[in-house]
Scaffold this motif. Structure first.
Motif, PDB file in Angstrom:
ATOM      1  N   LEU A   1       2.408  -4.433   9.670  1.00  0.00           N
ATOM      2  CA  LEU A   1       3.170  -4.658   8.428  1.00  0.00           C
ATOM      3  C   LEU A   1       3.285  -3.476   7.570  1.00  0.00           C
ATOM      4  O   LEU A   1       4.445  -3.569   6.978  1.00  0.00           O
ATOM      5  CB  LEU A   1       2.624  -5.878   7.898  1.00  0.00           C
ATOM      6  N   SER A   2       2.391  -2.489   7.440  1.00  0.00           N
ATOM      7  CA  SER A   2       2.430  -1.570   6.523  1.00  0.00           C
ATOM      8  C   SER A   2       3.281  -0.308   6.960  1.00  0.00           C
ATOM      9  O   SER A   2       3.902   0.465   6.340  1.00  0.00           O
ATOM     10  CB  SER A   2       1.117  -0.684   6.517  1.00  0.00           C
TER      11      SER A   2
ATOM     12  N   HIS B   1       5.478   4.252   3.322  1.00  0.00           N
ATOM     13  CA  HIS B   1       4.580   3.648   2.440  1.00  0.00           C
ATOM     14  C   HIS B   1       3.668   4.705   2.159  1.00  0.00           C
ATOM     15  O   HIS B   1       3.031   4.927   1.331  1.00  0.00           O
ATOM     16  CB  HIS B   1       4.037   2.439   2.836  1.00  0.00           C
ATOM     17  N   TYR B   2       3.209   5.290   3.286  1.00  0.00           N
ATOM     18  CA  TYR B   2       2.005   6.261   3.212  1.00  0.00           C
ATOM     19  C   TYR B   2       2.403   7.519   2.602  1.00  0.00           C
ATOM     20  O   TYR B   2       1.554   8.164   1.707  1.00  0.00           O
ATOM     21  CB  TYR B   2       1.587   6.566   4.784  1.00  0.00           C
ATOM     22  N   LYS B   3       3.640   8.002   2.822  1.00  0.00           N
ATOM     23  CA  LYS B   3       4.440   8.961   1.962  1.00  0.00           C
ATOM     24  C   LYS B   3       4.303   8.656   0.506  1.00  0.00           C
ATOM     25  O   LYS B   3       3.860   9.622  -0.129  1.00  0.00           O
ATOM     26  CB  LYS B   3       5.507   9.375   2.574  1.00  0.00           C
ATOM     27  N   ALA B   4       4.609   7.540   0.118  1.00  0.00           N
ATOM     28  CA  ALA B   4       4.735   7.092  -1.354  1.00  0.00           C
ATOM     29  C   ALA B   4       3.472   7.235  -2.001  1.00  0.00           C
ATOM     30  O   ALA B   4       3.125   7.356  -2.906  1.00  0.00           O
ATOM     31  CB  ALA B   4       5.412   5.693  -1.403  1.00  0.00           C
ATOM     32  N   LEU B   5       2.185   7.048  -1.161  1.00  0.00           N
ATOM     33  CA  LEU B   5       0.946   6.906  -1.617  1.00  0.00           C
ATOM     34  C   LEU B   5       0.758   8.401  -2.379  1.00  0.00           C
ATOM     35  O   LEU B   5       0.062   8.340  -3.479  1.00  0.00           O
ATOM     36  CB  LEU B   5      -0.047   6.770  -0.559  1.00  0.00           C
TER      37      LEU B   5
ATOM     38  N   PHE C   1       5.253  -6.723   0.669  1.00  0.00           N
ATOM     39  CA  PHE C   1       4.034  -6.801   1.463  1.00  0.00           C
ATOM     40  C   PHE C   1       3.789  -5.730   2.370  1.00  0.00           C
ATOM     41  O   PHE C   1       2.658  -5.573   2.806  1.00  0.00           O
ATOM     42  CB  PHE C   1       4.354  -8.179   2.558  1.00  0.00           C
ATOM     43  N   GLY C   2       4.962  -4.960   2.717  1.00  0.00           N
ATOM     44  CA  GLY C   2       4.759  -3.496   3.661  1.00  0.00           C
ATOM     45  C   GLY C   2       3.724  -2.608   2.721  1.00  0.00           C
ATOM     46  O   GLY C   2       2.925  -2.154   3.344  1.00  0.00           O
ATOM     47  N   TYR C   3       4.292  -2.314   1.605  1.00  0.00           N
ATOM     48  CA  TYR C   3       3.259  -1.475   0.600  1.00  0.00           C
ATOM     49  C   TYR C   3       1.677  -2.261   0.444  1.00  0.00           C
ATOM     50  O   TYR C   3       0.983  -1.417   0.410  1.00  0.00           O
ATOM     51  CB  TYR C   3       3.914  -1.370  -0.755  1.00  0.00           C
ATOM     52  N   ALA C   4       1.936  -3.478   0.058  1.00  0.00           N
ATOM     53  CA  ALA C   4       0.363  -3.977  -0.143  1.00  0.00           C
ATOM     54  C   ALA C   4      -0.479  -3.933   1.170  1.00  0.00           C
ATOM     55  O   ALA C   4      -1.555  -3.556   1.200  1.00  0.00           O
ATOM     56  CB  ALA C   4       0.617  -5.411  -0.400  1.00  0.00           C
ATOM     57  N   ALA C   5       0.264  -3.904   2.467  1.00  0.00           N
ATOM     58  CA  ALA C   5      -0.415  -3.862   3.631  1.00  0.00           C
ATOM     59  C   ALA C   5      -0.929  -2.383   3.670  1.00  0.00           C
ATOM     60  O   ALA C   5      -1.972  -2.284   4.271  1.00  0.00           O
ATOM     61  CB  ALA C   5       0.311  -4.366   4.806  1.00  0.00           C
TER      62      ALA C   5
END
Length: 296
Positions: free
Chosen positions: A36-37, A55-59, A264-268
């Motif tokens: 989901l992430s 999402h991992y890059k946005a981290l 939900f993707g970012y939360a995952a």
């Protein structure tokens, strides 16, 4: 060969139920969360857009998430240190010293573990209340009026104020673990040490601590694993992440992203990150606390 085959079949049947439960409740959600992430979705419907590692890059660009991680570490480290010191100290006192009311004290120390974390958090909100809270009232009674302050809205004190409720809610559980460990030590070891002229401190460092070391290791690992959940519950009820995001923790951001923003993707992604952090910490603690088993 028949005996070996029967042994393999028996082991398989014995392990299968536990493995099935572990797969359904642990492995499957982990894999689903990881998948989901990699998607961008505002719901759990089939309408999902694959975004890979977006999402991992946005981290790396999210300062709030980095600050939340630091808050988690701050609360987790101080909670672990305080719980370990207090629980071991009281366990040693209640196990080795002749105290008539020790059974009563065990109940008193363990009582907070019976209460819900919600009840504990609300109770401490009242304790910290700047207008009628018992903490400020006690400070005023003993002439320390200058120390009285709005504990949960002051940027300098709010993080520190979250540690006592967490410690108070946890210390009784580990106290029982250490009491059981200390009482399991053969009294003849202490008697022999006394005959040899060993001081109380020498008995503590040479007998008690080495023989309960495995329990200390387990306690530390449990505290590390439970860190995120404990921080979330207390922060969500006592401060809601405030003031101005000062007390945000990772699981609280996950909660808001999933159930308020429906991202939900970012939360995952945050959930996957928390799992990796907990796993790394567990490995580190296993390495730091690794030592040969001691037998007397």
């Amino acid at each position: 060969m028949i005996r070996r085959r029967n042994f393999i079949v028996f082991c398989t049947l014995a392990i299968a139920p536990a493995f099935l439960i572990y797969t359904v409740l642990i492995l499957y959600p982990l894999v689903q969360g990881l998948l989901l992430s990699l998607y961008d979705t505002s719901s759990l419907s089939a309408d999902k857009v694959f975004v890979g590692l977006k999402h991992y890059k946005a981290l790396l660009e999210e300062d709030s998430l980095v600050q939340a991680f630091l808050n988690d570490m701050f609360l987790g480290v101080w909670r672990m240190v305080a719980v370990m010191i207090l629980s071991f100290f009281f366990a040693e006192v209640l196990s080795r010293m002749k105290i008539r009311e020790k059974e009563f004290y065990k109940v008193i120390f363990f009582f907070p573990n019976v209460l819900s974390i919600v009840v504990i958090s609300i109770l401490w909100v009242f304790i910290y209340n700047p207008n009628f809270g018992i903490l400020n009232e006690i400070l005023k009674m003993i002439g320390l009026d200058t120390l009285a302050k709005p504990w949960l809205s002051d940027f300098d004190t709010v993080l520190w104020a979250l540690i006592p409720p967490s410690v108070w809610a946890t210390v009784g559980f580990y106290l029982i673990i250490f009491i059981a460990a200390i009482q399991g030590i053969d009294p003849s070891y202490y008697e022999a040490a006394k005959v040899d002229g060993a001081s109380y401190f020498k008995q503590l460092t040479s007998i008690t601590i080495p023989l309960v070391w495995n329990h200390v290791k387990i306690a530390v690992i449990l505290l590390v694993i439970g860190n995120f959940g404990s921080n979330f519950s207390i922060v969500n009820i006592m401060t809601g992440g405030g003031p101005a995001g000062t007390t945000e923790v990772m699981q609280h951001i996950l909660y808001k992203e999933a159930f308020e923003s429906h991202n939900f993707g970012y939360a995952a992604m945050i959930g996957v990150l928390m799992t990796l952090i907990a796993a790394v910490y567990t490995l580190i603690m296993n390495k730091l606390f690794k030592r040969e088993s001691i037998e007397y």
